[in-house]
Design an enzyme around this catalytic site. Structure first.
Site, PDB file in Angstrom:
ATOM      1  N   ASN A 107       0.851  -1.198   0.000  1.00  0.00           N
ATOM      2  CA  ASN A 107       0.000   0.000   0.000  1.00  0.00           C
ATOM      3  C   ASN A 107       0.880   1.239   0.000  1.00  0.00           C
ATOM      4  O   ASN A 107       1.990   1.223   0.552  1.00  0.00           O
ATOM      5  CB  ASN A 107      -0.868  -0.003   1.268  1.00  0.00           C
ATOM      6  CG  ASN A 107      -1.756   1.232   1.397  1.00  0.00           C
ATOM      7  OD1 ASN A 107      -2.417   1.629   0.435  1.00  0.00           O
ATOM      8  ND2 ASN A 107      -1.778   1.835   2.565  1.00  0.00           N
ATOM      9  N   SER A 136       4.815   6.800   2.371  1.00  0.00           N
ATOM     10  CA  SER A 136       5.410   5.507   2.686  1.00  0.00           C
ATOM     11  C   SER A 136       4.745   4.414   1.855  1.00  0.00           C
ATOM     12  O   SER A 136       3.536   4.474   1.610  1.00  0.00           O
ATOM     13  CB  SER A 136       5.190   5.146   4.161  1.00  0.00           C
ATOM     14  OG  SER A 136       5.651   6.164   5.016  1.00  0.00           O
ATOM     15  N   ASP A 145      -2.683   0.769   7.991  1.00  0.00           N
ATOM     16  CA  ASP A 145      -1.484   1.564   7.689  1.00  0.00           C
ATOM     17  C   ASP A 145      -0.301   1.152   8.564  1.00  0.00           C
ATOM     18  O   ASP A 145       0.486   1.989   9.026  1.00  0.00           O
ATOM     19  CB  ASP A 145      -1.785   3.069   7.821  1.00  0.00           C
ATOM     20  CG  ASP A 145      -2.876   3.508   6.870  1.00  0.00           C
ATOM     21  OD1 ASP A 145      -2.973   2.919   5.779  1.00  0.00           O
ATOM     22  OD2 ASP A 145      -3.657   4.411   7.217  1.00  0.00           O
TER      23      ASP A 145
HETATM   24  C1  GAR Z   1      -2.797   9.136  -2.557  1.00  0.00           C
HETATM   25  O1  GAR Z   1      -2.276  10.302  -1.964  1.00  0.00           O
HETATM   26  C2  GAR Z   1      -2.600   7.951  -1.625  1.00  0.00           C
HETATM   27  O2  GAR Z   1      -1.391   7.978  -0.915  1.00  0.00           O
HETATM   28  C3  GAR Z   1      -3.765   8.112  -0.707  1.00  0.00           C
HETATM   29  O3  GAR Z   1      -4.834   8.493  -1.535  1.00  0.00           O
HETATM   30  C4  GAR Z   1      -4.303   9.213  -2.664  1.00  0.00           C
HETATM   31  C5  GAR Z   1      -4.834   8.546  -3.924  1.00  0.00           C
HETATM   32  O4  GAR Z   1      -4.498   9.319  -5.060  1.00  0.00           O
HETATM   33  N1  GAR Z   1      -4.054   6.906  -0.014  1.00  0.00           N
HETATM   34  C6  GAR Z   1      -4.597   6.857   1.203  1.00  0.00           C
HETATM   35  O5  GAR Z   1      -4.919   7.836   1.836  1.00  0.00           O
HETATM   36  C7  GAR Z   1      -4.799   5.451   1.723  1.00  0.00           C
HETATM   37  N2  GAR Z   1      -5.361   5.478   3.030  1.00  0.00           N
HETATM   38  P1  GAR Z   1      -4.519   8.651  -6.499  1.00  0.00           P
HETATM   39  O6  GAR Z   1      -5.908   8.020  -6.695  1.00  0.00           O
HETATM   40  O7  GAR Z   1      -4.325   9.799  -7.432  1.00  0.00           O
HETATM   41  O8  GAR Z   1      -3.434   7.634  -6.588  1.00  0.00           O
END
Ligand code: GAR
Length: 197
Positions: A107, A136, A145
Site C-alpha cells: 500500500n 510511505s 497503515d
Molecule cells: C494518494 O495520496 C494515496 O497515498 C492516498 O490516496 C491518494 C490517492 O491518489 N491513499 C490513502 O490515503 C490510503 N489510506 P490517487 O488516486 O491519485 O493515486
C-alpha cells in the site's frame, strides 16, 4: 512475469504511475485494475488503455466486510494476480483478506509512517509543525497503515504550506516512490528504499 492487481477508489494517479512503469523489461505486468467506486477516474483510464477492470461496490454489503472481501476475491480470481498494490483504495481490509495476501500486498500511504495512520495526514503534519513530511509504501497487514515499511520519500514542509499544497508535493513523490518500491518488491528486495526530495 508477475501479475499485479491494482486497487483504487479515485483518480488513480498512483495506479497510472505503476502501469506506466510496468513496461518493457519490467518484471511485472498489470493484470487488473479494481475499484470499489464505479465512476473512479482510474477505472476509465485503465479501460482506455485496454487493461482489465473490475468494480466491486462496497455499499450493497453494508457492514458485512467479509462478504465484500469475498466479492473482491471472486472478482480477482479470473485475473490470477500474484501481487496486489493498493493505490488510493479507501476501504479498510480485514485480517480475512490481508492474511490471504500476506507478503503479497502493498500500500502507499501519504505520511511518514508510523506517523499519521488513517485520514487527513497532510493537515495533521501541518498542525504538529512537522519540518518534514512525505509518503510511505508498506506491506499490508490487518492493522491499518501498519506492516513493514518498504520505502519512504520525504520532503521539507514550507511555512506557507496548506494541506492542499502539501498533498500536491507529496503526490509527486508518491509517483516516484511507488514504482521504485514495486520493482524492488518483485525482485524480492524488502530493504526500505529512502528517497529525499
Ligand atoms: C494518494 O495520496 C494515496 O497515498 C492516498 O490516496 C491518494 C490517492 O491518489 N491513499 C490513502 O490515503 C490510503 N489510506 P490517487 O488516486 O491519485 O493515486
Amino acid at each position: 512475469s508477475a501479475s499485479v492487481a491494482i486497487f483504487l477508489s479515485g483518480g488513480g494517479s498512483n495506479m497510472r504511475a505503476l502501469v506506466e512503469d510496468m513496461q518493457g523489461d519490467h518484471p511485472a505486468r498489470p493484470c487488473v485494475v479494481l475499484s470499489n467506486v464505479a465512476d473512479a477516474g482510474g477505472i476509465a483510464w485503465a479501460r482506455e488503455r485496454g487493461i482489465a477492470t473490475e468494480v466491486v461496490d462496497h455499499r450493497p454489503f453494508g457492514d458485512d466486510r467479509a462478504a465484500f472481501e469475498a466479492a473482491l476475491s471472486a472478482a480477482l480470481a479470473p485475473h490470477a494476480p500474484d501481487l496486489i498494490c493498493l493505490a488510493g483504495f479507501m476501504r479498510k481490509l480485514t485480517g480475512g483478506f490481508t492474511d490471504t495476501w500476506a507478503g503479497r500486498m502493498i500500500n502507499i500511504h501519504p505520511s511518514l509512517l508510523p506517523k499519521y495512520r488513517g485520514l487527513h495526514t497532510h493537515a495533521r503534519a501541518l498542525e504538529n509543525g512537522d519540518a518534514r513530511h512525505g509518503c510511505s509504501v508498506h506491506e499490508v497487514t490487518a492493522a491499518l497503515d501498519d506492516g513493514p515499511i518498504l520505502g519512504q520519500a520525504s520532503l521539507a514542509v514550507h511555512p506557507d504550506d496548506t494541506p492542499e499544497s502539501l498533498a500536491a508535493r507529496v503526490l509527486v513523490q508518491e509517483h516516484r516512490l511507488y514504482p521504485a518500491v514495486l520493482r524492488r518488491f518483485v525482485a524480492g528486495d524488502r530493504t526500505p528504499l529512502l528517497l529525499t526530495a
